[in-house]
Design a protein around this motif. Structure first.
Motif, PDB file in Angstrom:
ATOM      1  N   GLN A  62      55.461  48.407  45.518  1.00 38.79           N
ATOM      2  CA  GLN A  62      54.468  49.163  44.756  1.00 38.79           C
ATOM      3  C   GLN A  62      54.088  48.428  43.477  1.00 38.79           C
ATOM      4  O   GLN A  62      52.916  48.406  43.086  1.00 38.79           O
ATOM      5  N   ALA A  63      55.090  47.810  42.818  1.00 35.33           N
ATOM      6  CA  ALA A  63      54.813  47.070  41.583  1.00 35.33           C
ATOM      7  C   ALA A  63      53.915  45.870  41.857  1.00 35.33           C
ATOM      8  O   ALA A  63      52.985  45.584  41.087  1.00 35.33           O
ATOM      9  N   VAL A  64      54.170  45.169  42.954  1.00 35.18           N
ATOM     10  CA  VAL A  64      53.350  44.005  43.304  1.00 35.18           C
ATOM     11  C   VAL A  64      51.922  44.439  43.619  1.00 35.18           C
ATOM     12  O   VAL A  64      50.949  43.818  43.156  1.00 35.18           O
ATOM     13  N   HIS A  65      51.787  45.503  44.394  1.00 33.14           N
ATOM     14  CA  HIS A  65      50.439  45.978  44.737  1.00 33.14           C
ATOM     15  C   HIS A  65      49.695  46.469  43.499  1.00 33.14           C
ATOM     16  O   HIS A  65      48.483  46.226  43.355  1.00 33.14           O
ATOM     17  N   ARG A  66      50.409  47.140  42.607  1.00 32.18           N
ATOM     18  CA  ARG A  66      49.786  47.630  41.365  1.00 32.18           C
ATOM     19  C   ARG A  66      49.343  46.450  40.494  1.00 32.18           C
ATOM     20  O   ARG A  66      48.245  46.459  39.914  1.00 32.18           O
ATOM     21  N   TRP A  67      50.170  45.425  40.417  1.00 27.27           N
ATOM     22  CA  TRP A  67      49.837  44.246  39.618  1.00 27.27           C
ATOM     23  C   TRP A  67      48.596  43.553  40.187  1.00 27.27           C
ATOM     24  O   TRP A  67      47.713  43.131  39.445  1.00 27.27           O
ATOM     25  N   GLN A  68      48.535  43.442  41.506  1.00 32.29           N
ATOM     26  CA  GLN A  68      47.383  42.826  42.143  1.00 32.29           C
ATOM     27  C   GLN A  68      46.114  43.625  41.856  1.00 32.29           C
ATOM     28  O   GLN A  68      45.058  43.057  41.539  1.00 32.29           O
ATOM     29  N   ARG A  69      46.210  44.932  41.932  1.00 27.87           N
ATOM     30  CA  ARG A  69      45.051  45.797  41.716  1.00 27.87           C
ATOM     31  C   ARG A  69      44.582  45.745  40.266  1.00 27.87           C
ATOM     32  O   ARG A  69      43.382  45.683  39.992  1.00 27.87           O
ATOM     33  N   GLU A  70      45.536  45.744  39.318  1.00 27.18           N
ATOM     34  CA  GLU A  70      45.179  45.839  37.908  1.00 27.18           C
ATOM     35  C   GLU A  70      44.886  44.481  37.272  1.00 27.18           C
ATOM     36  O   GLU A  70      44.063  44.390  36.355  1.00 27.18           O
ATOM     37  N   ARG A  71      45.569  43.421  37.724  1.00 20.43           N
ATOM     38  CA  ARG A  71      45.421  42.100  37.080  1.00 20.43           C
ATOM     39  C   ARG A  71      44.598  41.129  37.922  1.00 20.43           C
ATOM     40  O   ARG A  71      44.082  40.152  37.376  1.00 20.43           O
ATOM     41  N   ASN A  72      44.583  41.337  39.228  1.00 19.46           N
ATOM     42  CA  ASN A  72      43.850  40.489  40.160  1.00 19.46           C
ATOM     43  C   ASN A  72      44.154  39.001  39.971  1.00 19.46           C
ATOM     44  O   ASN A  72      43.240  38.177  39.819  1.00 19.46           O
ATOM     45  N   PRO A  73      45.428  38.599  39.996  1.00 20.19           N
ATOM     46  CA  PRO A  73      45.755  37.174  39.865  1.00 20.19           C
ATOM     47  C   PRO A  73      45.380  36.421  41.141  1.00 20.19           C
ATOM     48  O   PRO A  73      45.237  37.024  42.214  1.00 20.19           O
ATOM     49  N   PRO A  74      45.232  35.105  41.070  1.00 18.95           N
ATOM     50  CA  PRO A  74      44.918  34.321  42.271  1.00 18.95           C
ATOM     51  C   PRO A  74      45.977  34.482  43.363  1.00 18.95           C
ATOM     52  O   PRO A  74      45.652  34.518  44.541  1.00 18.95           O
TER      53      PRO A  74
END
Length: 261
Positions: free
Chosen positions: A213-225
């Motif tokens: 969940q933390a990884v998915h949230r980070w991807q959604r909020e920060r959109n890193p490469p």
């Protein structure tokens, strides 16, 4: 008491989800009794080592010479060729640890020990290892304090250990497979780490789910490469533990069920 981690003054915990207290009363008798059996083995190892002023960290490091930050202990890691469980101990620099941490164990399972049907999560930027048996999965890390006591369980982003990433539900299925069932380099430590993962297995499962969940949230909020290689996201979930208190609460939960469950 199992509670949300509050010792955050050193480690980068920006994306970490701290697991709230989980009540033992939610588990059924077979689950509680399995946890209690593992807890008995863990506390017995602490008791016996303490009689000579030792602890599991000192026992593992015995004869290793000077302890260097970042090095793996023991050299080459501990690997069980029958179960394919693996672990090592190390410490980050002082400014990159939890405030109460001396070092931590990382635990893994290699493919030959995994349940059937395990497949790595699709990752566009990660090349599979040349040897399929190197596609290991990280299970959980165990932070230890200067007294050699476990104080925290936590999960990490992929780049931290260089693991092959497996989805949370696959990792949860791997947890019962972890065991280190041989004597070297230390039979007490091997039994202890096997028992600790069994004692806290339901909580580790929750941490692994929070990791995803933390990884998915980070991807959604920060959109890193590539979220799995983003150095800003290190610890993905964490849970403070207090072994003595947890053993007591576990016993109380079993007693509350009565003789008939």
């Amino acid at each position: 008491m199992l509670q949300a981690s509050r010792s955050r003054s050193r480690r980068a915990l920006e994306g970490c989800h701290a697991l709230p207290q989980v009540e033992y009363a939610q588990f059924d008798r077979p689950c509680l009794e399995a946890m209690a059996e593992a807890a008995t083995a863990v506390t017995e190892i602490h008791r016996v080592l303490a009689k000579t002023g030792d602890n599991v960290v000192g026992e593992l490091l015995r004869g290793c010479g000077t302890f260097y930050e970042w090095d793996h202990y023991p050299k080459g890691d501990v690997y069980d060729h029958e179960t394919h469980g693996q672990y090592y101990y190390h410490a980050h620099g002082v400014d990159q640890r939890f405030a109460d941490e001396h070092g931590h164990f990382h635990t893994f399972l290699r493919p030959a020990g995994m349940p059937p049907g395990m497949r790595p999560a699709p990752m566009s930027t990660l090349q599979p290892p040349g040897d399929p048996e190197d596609a290991l999965s990280h299970l959980v890390a165990i932070a230890m304090d200067s007294r050699g006591q476990p104080v925290r369980l936590f999960t990490v982003n992929r780049w931290v250990t260089g693991e092959t990433w497996y989805g949370a539900e696959d990792v949860v299925r791997m947890l019962p497979r972890f065991a280190i069932d041989h004597a070297r380099p230390s039979w007490p430590v091997n039994r202890w780490i096997t028992g600790l993962l069994a004692m806290y297995r339901p909580f580790i499962g929750a941490l692994v789910r929070q990791r995803d969940q933390a990884v998915h949230r980070w991807q959604r909020e920060r959109n890193p490469p590539d979220v799995y290689e983003d150095r800003r996201l290190e610890v993905t979930s964490c849970l403070d533990i207090d072994l003595a208190s947890d053993v007591r609460r576990l016993g109380e939960a079993i007693a509350a069920l009565g003789h008939d469950g």
